[in-house]
Motif scaffolding. Sequence first.
Motif, mmCIF file in Angstrom:
data_model
loop_
_atom_site.group_PDB
_atom_site.id
_atom_site.type_symbol
_atom_site.label_atom_id
_atom_site.label_comp_id
_atom_site.label_asym_id
_atom_site.label_seq_id
_atom_site.Cartn_x
_atom_site.Cartn_y
_atom_site.Cartn_z
ATOM 1 N N ILE A 59 29.468 50.993 38.942
ATOM 2 C CA ILE A 59 30.512 50.374 38.108
ATOM 3 C C ILE A 59 30.346 50.819 36.656
ATOM 4 C CG2 ILE A 59 31.319 48.156 37.164
ATOM 5 C CD1 ILE A 59 32.315 48.745 40.033
ATOM 6 N N SER A 101 39.797 43.669 50.286
ATOM 7 C CA SER A 101 39.847 43.202 48.893
ATOM 8 C C SER A 101 40.998 43.873 48.136
ATOM 9 C CB SER A 101 38.511 43.454 48.175
ATOM 10 O OG SER A 101 38.353 44.811 47.820
ATOM 11 N N GLN A 102 41.272 45.127 48.468
ATOM 12 C CA GLN A 102 42.393 45.805 47.823
ATOM 13 C C GLN A 102 43.719 45.187 48.258
ATOM 14 O OE1 GLN A 102 41.789 48.203 45.275
ATOM 15 N NE2 GLN A 102 39.918 47.065 45.711
ATOM 16 N N TRP A 135 36.171 46.399 51.513
ATOM 17 C CA TRP A 135 36.844 46.986 50.349
ATOM 18 C C TRP A 135 38.354 47.033 50.591
ATOM 19 C CZ3 TRP A 135 39.696 51.532 50.377
ATOM 20 C CH2 TRP A 135 40.203 51.909 49.136
ATOM 21 N N ALA A 160 30.917 49.983 46.423
ATOM 22 C CA ALA A 160 30.600 49.263 47.665
ATOM 23 C C ALA A 160 29.789 50.157 48.604
ATOM 24 C CB ALA A 160 31.884 48.791 48.345
ATOM 25 N N LEU A 217 35.622 50.676 42.849
ATOM 26 C CA LEU A 217 35.000 49.596 43.627
ATOM 27 C C LEU A 217 34.617 50.072 45.025
ATOM 28 C CD1 LEU A 217 37.154 46.521 42.604
ATOM 29 C CD2 LEU A 217 34.745 46.927 42.083
ATOM 30 N N TRP A 235 40.356 51.877 39.333
ATOM 31 C CA TRP A 235 39.304 50.875 39.483
ATOM 32 C C TRP A 235 39.122 50.490 40.951
ATOM 33 C CZ3 TRP A 235 35.180 49.764 37.109
ATOM 34 C CH2 TRP A 235 35.086 49.916 35.724
ATOM 35 N N THR A 240 36.834 36.652 48.747
ATOM 36 C CA THR A 240 37.664 37.402 47.808
ATOM 37 C C THR A 240 38.857 36.552 47.347
ATOM 38 O OG1 THR A 240 37.028 39.506 48.787
ATOM 39 C CG2 THR A 240 39.075 39.485 47.532
#
Length: 181
Positions: free
Chosen positions: A126, A61-62, A58, A88, A84, A80, A25
């Motif tokens: 998505i 990544s956030q 997730w 996921a 995601l 968004w 990421t």
Amino acid sequence: MTGLSERGASALWVSMFTGASTATTIALACATPFPALAALAAVHMRRRDGLALMFLAWAASQFVGFFLLGYPRDGSTLAWGIGLGTAAAGSALASYAALRALDYRSVAARLGLAYAAGFTAFKGIILLWALALGGLHTAMAPDLLAEQFVRNGAILIGLYVLYRALVAVGVPAPPQPAAVA
């Protein structure tokens, strides 16, 4: 394995794959390889562990996006982020479902099937979010889809090689998904 060592092995692999995902990421500016993780989890981990992996990847990544890459904290970006997360989870669920539906013996065939199902579900979810939030032209651009498919496939291969190497040197494998009867 005993119950404790199964939990420990599960936690170890969820942590290692979350760490590998986080590194990816950061390296790819927040392009977390959710379909690759979903496929690998579906083939080598129990469903609850795979879903835990997807949630943690997730969340990581956030964190990377908002705190390291400076993503704006506005409604659209937050929405968004939720999108995601659902994509996921949907990717993992689709990967597990595909493996339940078709019983392939070959690990390569299982990974390929799980990856195709996970990628398709991820992009389908998505698409639904893009219809609601905008950005459809970017989210579904054919050249971007192809690039993401190839990149995630390459990451899947790399993660699988890492998995095999770690198991070969003695890292206990995670508890495997139950066999389909």
